[in-house]
Scaffold this motif. Structure first.
Motif, PDB file in Angstrom:
ATOM      1  N   TRP A 203      49.427  26.607  34.462  1.00 32.74           N
ATOM      2  CA  TRP A 203      48.660  27.444  33.543  1.00 32.74           C
ATOM      3  C   TRP A 203      48.803  26.892  32.144  1.00 32.74           C
TER       4      TRP A 203
ATOM      5  N   ASP B 180      42.722  27.975  29.225  1.00 26.36           N
ATOM      6  CA  ASP B 180      42.275  29.302  29.664  1.00 26.36           C
ATOM      7  C   ASP B 180      43.406  30.282  29.383  1.00 26.36           C
TER       8      ASP B 180
ATOM      9  N   ILE C 183      43.381  33.541  29.552  1.00 28.28           N
ATOM     10  CA  ILE C 183      43.219  34.848  30.186  1.00 28.28           C
ATOM     11  C   ILE C 183      44.223  35.024  31.317  1.00 28.28           C
ATOM     12  N   LEU C 184      44.929  36.155  31.281  1.00 32.05           N
ATOM     13  CA  LEU C 184      45.785  36.563  32.391  1.00 32.05           C
ATOM     14  C   LEU C 184      45.202  37.821  33.005  1.00 32.05           C
ATOM     15  N   VAL C 185      45.360  37.956  34.315  1.00 30.91           N
ATOM     16  CA  VAL C 185      44.842  39.106  35.047  1.00 30.91           C
ATOM     17  C   VAL C 185      46.018  39.924  35.575  1.00 30.91           C
TER      18      VAL C 185
ATOM     19  N   ARG D  98      48.033  41.977  38.006  1.00 28.04           N
ATOM     20  CA  ARG D  98      48.031  42.125  39.459  1.00 28.04           C
ATOM     21  C   ARG D  98      48.728  43.414  39.906  1.00 28.04           C
TER      22      ARG D  98
ATOM     23  N   ALA E 292      47.116  33.951  36.643  1.00 32.10           N
ATOM     24  CA  ALA E 292      45.974  33.288  36.012  1.00 32.10           C
ATOM     25  C   ALA E 292      44.697  33.689  36.757  1.00 32.10           C
ATOM     26  N   ARG E 293      43.531  33.464  36.120  1.00 39.62           N
ATOM     27  CA  ARG E 293      42.268  33.861  36.758  1.00 39.62           C
ATOM     28  C   ARG E 293      42.023  33.081  38.041  1.00 39.62           C
ATOM     29  N   THR E 294      42.375  31.808  38.048  1.00 31.55           N
ATOM     30  CA  THR E 294      42.342  31.003  39.263  1.00 31.55           C
ATOM     31  C   THR E 294      43.775  30.557  39.537  1.00 31.55           C
TER      32      THR E 294
ATOM     33  N   ARG F 165      42.793  44.297  35.168  1.00 32.63           N
ATOM     34  CA  ARG F 165      42.492  44.206  33.747  1.00 32.63           C
ATOM     35  C   ARG F 165      42.930  42.846  33.213  1.00 32.63           C
ATOM     36  N   GLU F 166      42.120  42.270  32.327  1.00 31.09           N
ATOM     37  CA  GLU F 166      42.401  40.955  31.761  1.00 31.09           C
ATOM     38  C   GLU F 166      42.920  41.072  30.340  1.00 31.09           C
TER      39      GLU F 166
ATOM     40  N   ARG G 114      44.483  38.400  26.904  1.00 29.69           N
ATOM     41  CA  ARG G 114      44.714  37.048  26.397  1.00 29.69           C
ATOM     42  C   ARG G 114      46.187  36.860  26.035  1.00 29.69           C
TER      43      ARG G 114
END
Length: 365
Positions: free
Chosen positions: A18, A23, A25-27, A29, A45-47, A110-111, A113
Motif C-alpha cells: 500500500w 492511493d 483511500i482506506l476502506v 472492514r 486498501a481498496r484493492t 466507509r472510506e 483518506r
C-alpha cells in the motif's frame, strides 16, 4: 454455480505494498468494541495490498467533519506481521470531535483518506534483549503493535508489559494480553487498576504506577529498554519514577499524543529562498478574518500564535498534517517531514508550522 473465493485475491503472490502517494483511500472492514468507550477500526486498501510499517508507527487521517477537513494522527495498533489489514484503536473523548465521529459514524464499507506510516517509536529502531512496556489508557496501542509482532513471530523475547487502567473493565486488549502470556514464554502482562468495576472486584495491583509497584513487578527494570505511551501526566509520572530510581534515560523512549517530541524523516524542501534580514510580509487568513505580519525568517504558525491566533496544530514539525492550509495566493518556503502529499502541495496546500513566507500571502484558514 460456484461462488468466487473472497480470500484468494488477498493471498495472491506478489501483492504490491500500500502506497498513500498512489492511493490514499482506506476502506473500513470492521469495527470492534474493546471496552465501553474504546473501539478498534480495521481498514484495508481498496484493492488487495500489503501494509508495511514498523510496529509503533502512526498514520495521519483526513476526516471530513461538519464540512471541514480535520487531520489527526493515530498509532497503528495492529502488527505488520499481519500485513493485509491495518487498525487503529480509539478512545471516545468527551467533546472530542474526531473520536466521537469515529465512534458514531465509522462503519464497514466507509472510506477514509490516510497517509503514512511515520514515526520512530519502535522496538525495531531500538533493539534490546529485554523490554519493559509501560502504558496508560489508550496509550497501549503502539506497545500492543510491538507485542503482537513479537507474539506472531514466536520470538524468544523477554517483555514485561505493565498497563495502567481506571478499572478492570477499562483494560484494553485484556484477553489478548492474557493469551500472549500463555503462548509466549518470556512475555508477562500485568495491569494496575485504580478502582473496581461494577461487576468485578480487582484482585491485582491497585492504585497508580509507583516505584514500589514497579520494583515488585519488574525488579530488574533498570536493565531493560523502556517504552512508554499514555496521557502526558502519566508519562511525566513515569519519568519521575525512573529519575528517582536512577534509571539510564538513554534507554527510555516515549510516544506523545501531541507528537511534540517526534522526529520525522529527513526534511524535504519544496522551495528554497534566502530571507533578507528584517523583511516582513503581510499574511491574510480568510476564514479567521485576521491579517498579521510575518517575518521572512519565521514560520507562519509561530507568527500567528504570537499575534494571538489559535490555529489547529499538533506536532509543529511538519509531520502530522494538522495545520495543513490552502495557500490562496503567494508562495512559501516549506520544509516538512512527511505530513503532506506531493499532490496536495501541487494543489496549493502547505503545512504552516514549517512554512515561511516568500512574499505577501492569503491563506484559507
Amino acid at each position: 454455480m460456484g461462488h468466487p473465493d473472497p480470500v484468494a485475491p488477498h493471498l495472491a503472490q506478489g501483492l504490491a505494498p500500500w502506497n498513500a502517494d498512489e492511493d490514499d483511500i482506506l476502506v473500513c472492514r470492521q469495527v470492534r468494541a474493546e471496552t465501553a468507550d474504546v473501539k478498534s477500526f480495521i481498514f484495508a486498501a481498496r484493492t488487495p495490498r500489503l501494509f508495511h510499517y514498523r510496529p509503533g508507527q502512526f498514520l495521519t487521517f483526513d476526516f471530513e467533519i461538519g464540512g471541514e477537513t480535520v487531520n489527526r494522527c493515530y498509532t497503528i495498533s495492529s502488527a505488520p506481521t499481519r500485513p493485509h489489514l491495518v487498525s487503529i484503536t480509539v478512545k471516545r473523548v468527551p467533546g472530542g470531535p474526531v473520536s466521537n465521529w469515529l465512534h458514531d459514524h465509522m462503519a464497514p464499507g466507509r472510506e477514509i483518506r490516510a497517509t503514512g506510516p511515520m514515526g520512530e517509536f519502535s522496538t525495531s529502531t531500538h533493539p534490546a534483549p529485554k523490554y519493559l512496556f509501560l502504558s496508560g489508557g489508550s496509550g497501549i496501542t503502539p506497545l500492543m503493535s510491538m507485542a503482537r509482532s513479537h507474539h506472531d513471530l514466536a520470538l524468544p523475547v523477554d517483555i514485561t508489559f505493565v498497563h495502567s487502567a481506571r478499572s478492570p473493565a477499562d483494560i484494553i486488549f485484556r484477553d489478548e494480553l492474557d493469551l500472549m502470556g500463555r503462548n509466549l514464554p518470556g512475555f508477562r502482562a500485568i495491569s494496575i487498576c485504580e478502582a473496581d468495576s461494577p461487576g468485578e472486584r480487582w484482585g491485582g495491583f491497585r492504585g497508580r504506577l509507583s516505584l514500589d509497584a514497579l520494583s515488585v513487578i519488574a525488579p530488574d527494570f533498570r536493565t531493560r529498554e523502556i517504552f512508554t505511551c499514555g496521557p502526558a501526566p502519566y508519562m511525566a509520572a513515569v519519568r519521575g519514577i525512573l529519575g528517582q530510581a536512577g534509571f539510564d534515560m538513554d534507554r527510555y523512549h516515549e510516544e506523545s499524543f501531541d507528537f511534540g517530541t517526534l522526529t520525522g524523516a529527513e526534511d524535504t524542501a519544496t522551495a528554497v529562498a534566502v530571507a533578507a534580514p528584517g523583511l516582513s510580509y503581510r499574511v491574510e487568513f480568510t476564514k479567521s478574518r485576521r491579517v498579521i505580519d510575518c517575518p521572512a525568517d519565521k514560520h507562519i504558525l509561530d507568527a500567528a500564535r504570537e499575534a494571538g491566533m489559535r490555529l489547529p496544530s499538533s506536532c509543529t514539525k511538519g509531520l502530522c498534517g494538522t495545520c495543513k492550509s490552502k495557500i490562496v495566493s503567494g508562495k512559501v518556503e516549506m520544509k516538512h517531514a512527511g505530513g503532506i502529499r506531493q499532490r496536495e502541495i501541487d494543489m496549493g496546500l502547505a503545512l504552516i508550522c514549517c512554512s515561511k513566507p516568500l512574499g505577501d500571502l492569503v491563506i484559507e484558514r
